[in-house]
Design a protein around this motif. Structure first.
Motif, PDB file in Angstrom:
ATOM      1  N   PHE A  55      -5.515  -6.990  14.855  1.00  0.00           N
ATOM      2  CA  PHE A  55      -6.963  -6.157  14.745  1.00  0.00           C
ATOM      3  C   PHE A  55      -6.448  -4.906  14.266  1.00  0.00           C
ATOM      4  N   LEU A  56      -5.695  -4.133  14.685  1.00  0.00           N
ATOM      5  CA  LEU A  56      -5.094  -3.016  14.352  1.00  0.00           C
ATOM      6  C   LEU A  56      -4.894  -3.138  12.756  1.00  0.00           C
ATOM      7  N   PHE A  57      -4.034  -3.943  12.277  1.00  0.00           N
ATOM      8  CA  PHE A  57      -3.837  -4.264  11.056  1.00  0.00           C
ATOM      9  C   PHE A  57      -5.202  -4.301   9.962  1.00  0.00           C
ATOM     10  N   MET A  58      -6.031  -5.108  10.614  1.00  0.00           N
ATOM     11  CA  MET A  58      -7.340  -5.272   9.912  1.00  0.00           C
ATOM     12  C   MET A  58      -7.903  -4.053   9.987  1.00  0.00           C
ATOM     13  N   ALA A  59      -8.190  -3.277  10.976  1.00  0.00           N
ATOM     14  CA  ALA A  59      -9.029  -2.242  11.034  1.00  0.00           C
ATOM     15  C   ALA A  59      -8.443  -0.959  10.017  1.00  0.00           C
ATOM     16  N   VAL A  60      -7.168  -0.687  10.188  1.00  0.00           N
ATOM     17  CA  VAL A  60      -6.558   0.028   9.223  1.00  0.00           C
ATOM     18  C   VAL A  60      -6.776  -0.174   7.635  1.00  0.00           C
ATOM     19  N   ASN A  61      -6.650  -1.283   7.334  1.00  0.00           N
ATOM     20  CA  ASN A  61      -6.852  -1.659   5.884  1.00  0.00           C
ATOM     21  C   ASN A  61      -8.220  -1.524   5.637  1.00  0.00           C
ATOM     22  N   ALA A 136      13.367  -1.600   7.155  1.00  0.00           N
ATOM     23  CA  ALA A 136      14.176  -1.809   8.454  1.00  0.00           C
ATOM     24  C   ALA A 136      13.598  -0.804   9.667  1.00  0.00           C
ATOM     25  N   HIS A 137      12.666  -0.013   9.153  1.00  0.00           N
ATOM     26  CA  HIS A 137      11.965   0.673  10.413  1.00  0.00           C
ATOM     27  C   HIS A 137      10.583   0.104  10.532  1.00  0.00           C
ATOM     28  N   ASP A 138      10.128  -0.149  11.798  1.00  0.00           N
ATOM     29  CA  ASP A 138       9.018  -0.869  12.312  1.00  0.00           C
ATOM     30  C   ASP A 138       7.697  -0.153  11.563  1.00  0.00           C
ATOM     31  N   LYS A 139       7.484   1.354  11.873  1.00  0.00           N
ATOM     32  CA  LYS A 139       6.280   2.031  11.215  1.00  0.00           C
ATOM     33  C   LYS A 139       6.411   2.246   9.935  1.00  0.00           C
ATOM     34  N   ALA A 140       7.433   2.280   9.185  1.00  0.00           N
ATOM     35  CA  ALA A 140       7.585   2.499   7.817  1.00  0.00           C
ATOM     36  C   ALA A 140       7.274   1.237   7.347  1.00  0.00           C
ATOM     37  N   ALA A 141       7.723  -0.030   7.605  1.00  0.00           N
ATOM     38  CA  ALA A 141       7.342  -1.343   6.976  1.00  0.00           C
ATOM     39  C   ALA A 141       6.012  -1.534   7.197  1.00  0.00           C
ATOM     40  N   PHE A 142       5.133  -1.452   8.293  1.00  0.00           N
ATOM     41  CA  PHE A 142       3.962  -1.538   8.584  1.00  0.00           C
ATOM     42  C   PHE A 142       3.149  -0.690   7.475  1.00  0.00           C
ATOM     43  N   ALA A 143       3.525   0.560   7.258  1.00  0.00           N
ATOM     44  CA  ALA A 143       2.699   1.498   6.503  1.00  0.00           C
ATOM     45  C   ALA A 143       3.095   0.957   4.885  1.00  0.00           C
ATOM     46  N   ILE A 144       4.077   0.460   4.604  1.00  0.00           N
ATOM     47  CA  ILE A 144       4.156   0.018   3.292  1.00  0.00           C
ATOM     48  C   ILE A 144       3.507  -1.334   3.019  1.00  0.00           C
ATOM     49  N   ILE A 145       3.306  -2.250   4.030  1.00  0.00           N
ATOM     50  CA  ILE A 145       2.538  -3.242   3.785  1.00  0.00           C
ATOM     51  C   ILE A 145       0.998  -2.816   3.674  1.00  0.00           C
ATOM     52  N   VAL A 146       0.530  -2.107   4.781  1.00  0.00           N
ATOM     53  CA  VAL A 146      -0.814  -1.599   4.330  1.00  0.00           C
ATOM     54  C   VAL A 146      -1.008  -1.309   2.955  1.00  0.00           C
ATOM     55  N   PHE A 214      -1.079 -12.731   4.410  1.00  0.00           N
ATOM     56  CA  PHE A 214       0.115 -13.552   4.736  1.00  0.00           C
ATOM     57  C   PHE A 214       1.183 -13.539   3.537  1.00  0.00           C
ATOM     58  N   VAL A 215       0.775 -13.440   2.392  1.00  0.00           N
ATOM     59  CA  VAL A 215       1.805 -13.753   1.297  1.00  0.00           C
ATOM     60  C   VAL A 215       2.789 -12.442   1.305  1.00  0.00           C
ATOM     61  N   GLN A 216       2.154 -11.169   1.384  1.00  0.00           N
ATOM     62  CA  GLN A 216       2.849  -9.853   1.082  1.00  0.00           C
ATOM     63  C   GLN A 216       3.432  -9.690   2.360  1.00  0.00           C
ATOM     64  N   ILE A 217       3.174 -10.101   3.345  1.00  0.00           N
ATOM     65  CA  ILE A 217       4.041  -9.800   4.639  1.00  0.00           C
ATOM     66  C   ILE A 217       5.336 -10.723   4.577  1.00  0.00           C
ATOM     67  N   TRP A 218       5.110 -12.045   4.341  1.00  0.00           N
ATOM     68  CA  TRP A 218       5.958 -13.016   4.261  1.00  0.00           C
ATOM     69  C   TRP A 218       7.238 -12.830   3.124  1.00  0.00           C
ATOM     70  N   VAL A 219       6.755 -12.440   2.132  1.00  0.00           N
ATOM     71  CA  VAL A 219       7.655 -12.120   0.983  1.00  0.00           C
ATOM     72  C   VAL A 219       8.568 -10.711   1.379  1.00  0.00           C
ATOM     73  N   MET A 220       7.735  -9.754   1.827  1.00  0.00           N
ATOM     74  CA  MET A 220       8.615  -8.485   1.883  1.00  0.00           C
ATOM     75  C   MET A 220       9.000  -8.631   3.340  1.00  0.00           C
ATOM     76  N   LYS A 222       8.910 -10.879   6.287  1.00  0.00           N
ATOM     77  CA  LYS A 222       8.592 -12.091   7.180  1.00  0.00           C
ATOM     78  C   LYS A 222       8.463 -11.791   8.530  1.00  0.00           C
ATOM     79  N   GLY A 223       7.638 -10.753   8.761  1.00  0.00           N
ATOM     80  CA  GLY A 223       7.064 -10.246  10.083  1.00  0.00           C
ATOM     81  C   GLY A 223       8.020  -9.302  10.676  1.00  0.00           C
ATOM     82  N   GLY A 224       9.103  -8.852  10.047  1.00  0.00           N
ATOM     83  CA  GLY A 224       9.908  -7.841  10.855  1.00  0.00           C
ATOM     84  C   GLY A 224       9.575  -6.509  10.215  1.00  0.00           C
TER      85      GLY A 224
END
Length: 279
Positions: A55-61, A136-146, A214-220, A222-224
């Motif tokens: 829900f956080l991911f959806m709201a930010v995007n 390799a950093h959680d917040k950075a990876a989240f921001a890049i996916i967004v 799904f695709v962007q997260i899985w390719v980049m 895989k949820g990590g």
């Protein structure tokens, strides 16, 4: 259409009520276990953390997409013919880029050794970013996916909103300006009320698309790293592939469908209520 759409959905519903693992996938002797999979899923603390992150991911995007798309649409409306053609052409090219290709480009942009982002930052004096592993950093990876999903989604929303802006009568703007309305008042009182139905339609589509990304997260990633970018669709695939728990994965998919449907039902109820009050 029934075979391609309804059968897979019905099959997933059935599997979610079965004991369906690797053996059952091969042999095919799955037995029904009732609500056991749903109880196991809803009792998993990790699952609820993934729901919160989804829900956080959806709201930010969605917020970023709609704000940027509206600004781009307003900019296009004010450009001359040449500038409008260039911007619209660029948006179409971005929109037409395959998801895998765009994701690969972003992987290379933020590569720790060969990425241009690190090179630019180091050249600007930020030496700490030399060899920085963004994914390799959680917040950075989240921001890049967004950033990737927003970049891919804005073109469709901007072009659609621009098409809505072209339907607003110019006479209304002229009358409002004569009455002393500024740019902000023009948008609130003239532009947005007239384009609101299409704006809400685009908003609902973006909610659906980002909720099931799904695709962007899985390719980049895989949820990590860890679970930093794991949302419900990724969680379902991880459960199926890593643990061979196809039953639990189907249950997670069904919960995802129910959650997304609940969000959309609530949204449309509010929309119809507001439209009724307006009428």
């Amino acid at each position: 259409m029934l075979y391609l759409l309804l059968y897979p959905l019905a099959r997933a519903v059935v599997i979610s009520f079965q004991d369906f693992r690797l053996r059952q996938l091969i042999v095919g002797d799955a037995s029904f276990v009732g609500l056991r999979n749903y109880r196991e899923l809803l009792g998993d603390a990790r699952f609820w953390e993934v729901v919160r992150r989804t829900f956080l991911f959806m709201a930010v995007n969605v917020v970023l997409i709609m704000v940027l798309a509206m600004l781009v649409a307003l900019m296009i409306e004010r450009l001359g013919r040449f500038g409008r053609t260039v911007v619209l052409g660029s948006l179409v090219l971005v929109w037409a880029m395959p998801v895998i290709a765009a994701t690969t480009v972003f992987q290379w942009l933020f590569h720790s050794r060969f990425g241009i982002v690190n090179e630019v930052l180091v050249s600007l004096g930020f030496s700490s970013y030399e060899g920085y592993a963004w994914l390799a950093h959680d917040k950075a990876a989240f921001a890049i996916i967004v950033t990737l999903i927003v970049w891919q989604s804005v073109p469709f929303a901007a072009i659609t909103l621009y098409s809505a802006l072209t339907t607003v009568p110019r006479e209304l703007y002229e009358s409002a300006r004569i009455d002393g309305a500024g740019a902000g008042r023009l948008f609130r009182s003239v532009t947005f009320p007239l384009i609101r139905p299409l704006f809400m339609l685009v908003l609902s589509l973006e909610v659906i698309w980002t909720f099931k990304a799904f695709v962007q997260i899985w390719v980049m990633t895989k949820g990590g790293p860890g679970d930093a970018t794991t949302i419900l669709p990724v969680y379902a695939v991880q459960t199926a592939l890593s643990n061979q728990r196809y039953d639990l994965s189907s249950a997670a998919s069904m919960v995802t469908v129910l959650l997304m449907s609940g969000v959309l039902v609530f949204y449309f109820r509010q929309l119809f209520r507001q439209e009724g009050e307006h009428l």
